[in-house]
Scaffold this motif. Structure first.
Motif, mmCIF file in Angstrom:
data_model
loop_
_atom_site.group_PDB
_atom_site.id
_atom_site.type_symbol
_atom_site.label_atom_id
_atom_site.label_comp_id
_atom_site.label_asym_id
_atom_site.label_seq_id
_atom_site.Cartn_x
_atom_site.Cartn_y
_atom_site.Cartn_z
ATOM 1 N N VAL A 1 0.855 -1.194 0.000
ATOM 2 C CA VAL A 1 0.000 0.000 0.000
ATOM 3 C C VAL A 1 0.894 1.249 0.000
ATOM 4 O O VAL A 1 1.552 1.557 0.971
ATOM 5 C CB VAL A 1 -0.964 -0.004 1.195
ATOM 6 C CG1 VAL A 1 -1.782 1.286 1.227
ATOM 7 C CG2 VAL A 1 -1.899 -1.212 1.109
ATOM 8 N N LYS B 1 0.036 4.494 -0.829
ATOM 9 C CA LYS B 1 -0.588 5.824 -0.701
ATOM 10 C C LYS B 1 0.316 6.751 0.096
ATOM 11 O O LYS B 1 0.914 6.322 1.090
ATOM 12 C CB LYS B 1 -1.957 5.697 -0.019
ATOM 13 C CG LYS B 1 -1.895 5.124 1.390
ATOM 14 C CD LYS B 1 -3.282 4.772 1.902
ATOM 15 C CE LYS B 1 -3.209 4.318 3.351
ATOM 16 N NZ LYS B 1 -4.449 3.683 3.803
ATOM 17 N N ASN C 1 -5.304 4.698 -2.706
ATOM 18 C CA ASN C 1 -6.708 4.984 -2.410
ATOM 19 C C ASN C 1 -7.191 6.373 -2.823
ATOM 20 O O ASN C 1 -8.300 6.756 -2.490
ATOM 21 C CB ASN C 1 -7.037 4.685 -0.952
ATOM 22 C CG ASN C 1 -6.348 5.627 -0.008
ATOM 23 O OD1 ASN C 1 -5.430 6.340 -0.424
ATOM 24 N ND2 ASN C 1 -6.768 5.661 1.234
ATOM 25 N N ILE D 1 -7.793 0.693 -3.683
ATOM 26 C CA ILE D 1 -8.282 0.154 -2.404
ATOM 27 C C ILE D 1 -9.121 1.155 -1.626
ATOM 28 O O ILE D 1 -9.531 0.880 -0.505
ATOM 29 C CB ILE D 1 -7.106 -0.348 -1.521
ATOM 30 C CG1 ILE D 1 -6.152 0.802 -1.183
ATOM 31 C CG2 ILE D 1 -6.353 -1.480 -2.201
ATOM 32 C CD1 ILE D 1 -5.114 0.428 -0.130
ATOM 33 N N MET E 1 -13.520 -8.083 -0.048
ATOM 34 C CA MET E 1 -12.515 -7.327 0.684
ATOM 35 C C MET E 1 -13.160 -6.746 1.927
ATOM 36 O O MET E 1 -14.356 -6.416 1.903
ATOM 37 C CB MET E 1 -12.025 -6.205 -0.227
ATOM 38 C CG MET E 1 -11.010 -5.275 0.371
ATOM 39 S SD MET E 1 -11.740 -3.784 1.094
ATOM 40 C CE MET E 1 -10.401 -2.633 0.869
ATOM 41 N N MET F 1 -12.262 -4.543 5.941
ATOM 42 C CA MET F 1 -11.347 -3.952 6.929
ATOM 43 C C MET F 1 -11.924 -4.176 8.314
ATOM 44 O O MET F 1 -13.085 -3.849 8.571
ATOM 45 C CB MET F 1 -11.226 -2.447 6.699
ATOM 46 C CG MET F 1 -10.409 -2.088 5.468
ATOM 47 S SD MET F 1 -10.570 -0.332 5.117
ATOM 48 C CE MET F 1 -9.222 0.305 6.122
ATOM 49 N N MET G 1 -4.073 -5.895 7.220
ATOM 50 C CA MET G 1 -3.215 -4.730 7.023
ATOM 51 C C MET G 1 -2.022 -4.892 7.969
ATOM 52 O O MET G 1 -1.883 -5.928 8.605
ATOM 53 C CB MET G 1 -3.999 -3.446 7.348
ATOM 54 C CG MET G 1 -5.309 -3.403 6.612
ATOM 55 S SD MET G 1 -6.477 -2.060 6.975
ATOM 56 C CE MET G 1 -5.484 -0.694 7.485
ATOM 57 N N SER G 2 -1.168 -3.876 8.061
ATOM 58 C CA SER G 2 0.035 -4.015 8.883
ATOM 59 C C SER G 2 -0.262 -4.560 10.279
ATOM 60 O O SER G 2 0.402 -5.481 10.755
ATOM 61 C CB SER G 2 0.748 -2.663 9.019
ATOM 62 O OG SER G 2 1.281 -2.284 7.768
ATOM 63 N N ARG H 1 -3.040 -6.316 2.406
ATOM 64 C CA ARG H 1 -2.715 -4.959 1.952
ATOM 65 C C ARG H 1 -1.876 -4.294 3.039
ATOM 66 O O ARG H 1 -2.406 -3.936 4.096
ATOM 67 C CB ARG H 1 -4.006 -4.159 1.716
ATOM 68 C CG ARG H 1 -5.046 -4.881 0.852
ATOM 69 C CD ARG H 1 -6.354 -4.095 0.811
ATOM 70 N NE ARG H 1 -6.821 -3.731 2.132
ATOM 71 C CZ ARG H 1 -7.624 -4.474 2.889
ATOM 72 N NH1 ARG H 1 -8.080 -5.625 2.448
ATOM 73 N NH2 ARG H 1 -7.978 -4.062 4.093
ATOM 74 N N ILE H 2 -0.578 -4.173 2.786
ATOM 75 C CA ILE H 2 0.327 -3.714 3.842
ATOM 76 C C ILE H 2 1.073 -2.446 3.421
ATOM 77 O O ILE H 2 1.694 -2.412 2.353
ATOM 78 C CB ILE H 2 1.328 -4.837 4.207
ATOM 79 C CG1 ILE H 2 0.551 -6.039 4.757
ATOM 80 C CG2 ILE H 2 2.347 -4.340 5.224
ATOM 81 C CD1 ILE H 2 1.420 -7.172 5.225
ATOM 82 N N GLY H 3 0.973 -1.412 4.247
ATOM 83 C CA GLY H 3 1.673 -0.162 3.979
ATOM 84 C C GLY H 3 2.781 0.106 4.985
ATOM 85 O O GLY H 3 3.969 -0.061 4.694
ATOM 86 N N SER H 4 2.394 0.512 6.181
ATOM 87 C CA SER H 4 3.362 0.986 7.184
ATOM 88 C C SER H 4 4.506 0.023 7.484
ATOM 89 O O SER H 4 5.633 0.469 7.717
ATOM 90 C CB SER H 4 2.665 1.317 8.500
ATOM 91 O OG SER H 4 1.308 1.535 8.316
ATOM 92 N N ARG I 1 2.893 6.399 8.290
ATOM 93 C CA ARG I 1 2.495 7.565 7.491
ATOM 94 C C ARG I 1 2.459 8.799 8.370
ATOM 95 O O ARG I 1 2.443 8.716 9.576
ATOM 96 C CB ARG I 1 1.114 7.337 6.859
ATOM 97 C CG ARG I 1 1.153 6.516 5.579
ATOM 98 C CD ARG I 1 -0.243 6.300 5.020
ATOM 99 N NE ARG I 1 -1.112 5.586 5.935
ATOM 100 C CZ ARG I 1 -1.125 4.264 6.077
ATOM 101 N NH1 ARG I 1 -0.331 3.513 5.356
ATOM 102 N NH2 ARG I 1 -1.939 3.693 6.920
ATOM 103 N N ALA J 1 -7.405 6.801 6.624
ATOM 104 C CA ALA J 1 -7.854 5.937 5.529
ATOM 105 C C ALA J 1 -6.745 5.481 4.614
ATOM 106 O O ALA J 1 -5.607 5.679 4.857
ATOM 107 C CB ALA J 1 -8.885 6.611 4.666
#
Ligand SMILES: *Cc1c(COP(=O)(O)O)cnc(C)c1O
Length: 225
Positions: free
Chosen positions: A25, A27, A48, A69, A151, A153, A194-195, A210-213, A219, A225
């Motif tokens: 992810v 974003k 997103n 997403i 999907m 959350m 997620m993370s 779906r992994i970002g951090s 962030r 979001a």
């Protein structure tokens, strides 16, 4: 902020071993940061915001698979329809219809996931069981879309027993709907995790996280979001 390459390689390896797709992810992250993961072999990226995804897609390698997403507004579908790989947040038949229209215009079929509301929070988007069934029953009228899975959350809470229950609910709906889903990518897709909660999600049957951090670092505070 440097990308956490070690974390990436470890997570990727663990997920690959279980046949689970990792969506990075990206974003708010720069094109440079995305390129760092790209060079390690990552191809699935999640965004997103429409404008952000369009700009990045124009500048970055063409073999990136872009996952949308976020909450997609009908009037913005046209911007991503030419290239989006998977729209993960379908929350109404109206949106599916709009995607079908623009997929047709672009001579393609667009893969979609229906977003299910499983959290306790009002702020999250998604459909309930009845809306899911309605959308599914209409899907045959949108030949340029494919419904590949679900999907969801989970609630933002440190109480992982709540999170686990929500993922179990989603998995149960997924199992019920399996016969109606298209195996777009060799198997129907269950995008959850997620993370903070992907390990629980994987235990509960996720096929896509779906992994970002964890990959890119935290962030900016205040970014939701
Ligand atoms: C931001 C976001 C993620 C990733 O969140 P992290 O906590 O950074 O891993 C996953 N899914 C959706 C829908 C998101 O908006």
């Amino acid at each position: 902020m440097p990308v956490n390459k070690e974390a990436y390689l470890q997570i990727k390896k663990d997920l690959d071993a279980r046949g689970i797709v990792l969506v990075a992810v990206s974003k708010t992250r720069s094109e440079e940061e995305i390129n760092e993961l790209y060079e390690l072999g990552q191809r699935d990226f999640g965004e997103n915001y429409v404008q952000e995804m369009v700009t990045k897609a124009a500048h970055l390698p063409g073999d990136i698979r872009w996952h949308f997403i976020g909450h997609l507004q009908s009037n913005k579908v046209k911007y991503i329809a030419p290239f989006v790989h998977l729209v993960q947040g379908i929350d109404s038949p109206k949106l599916l219809k709009e995607i079908n229209k623009h997929a047709q215009k672009n001579g393609r079929t667009i893969d979609c996931l229906l977003q299910v509301f499983i959290a306790k929070e009002e702020s999250k988007f998604g459909m309930d069981e009845k809306e899911l069934a309605e959308t599914m029953s209409l899907s045959g009228t949108f030949p340029n879309t494919r419904i590949c899975g679900l999907m969801g959350m989970a609630s933002f809470t440190e109480d992982l027993t709540i999170v686990r229950k929500e993922f179990q609910t989603l998995k149960m709906l997924f199992d019920q709907m399996q016969p109606q889903l298209v195996s777009c990518h060799s198997q129907p897709v269950l995008s959850m995790g997620m993370s903070a909660d992907y390990l629980v999600a994987v235990e509960e049957g996720s096929t896509m996280v779906r992994i970002g951090s964890l990959l890119f670092g935290a962030r900016e505070p205040g970014y939701h979001a």
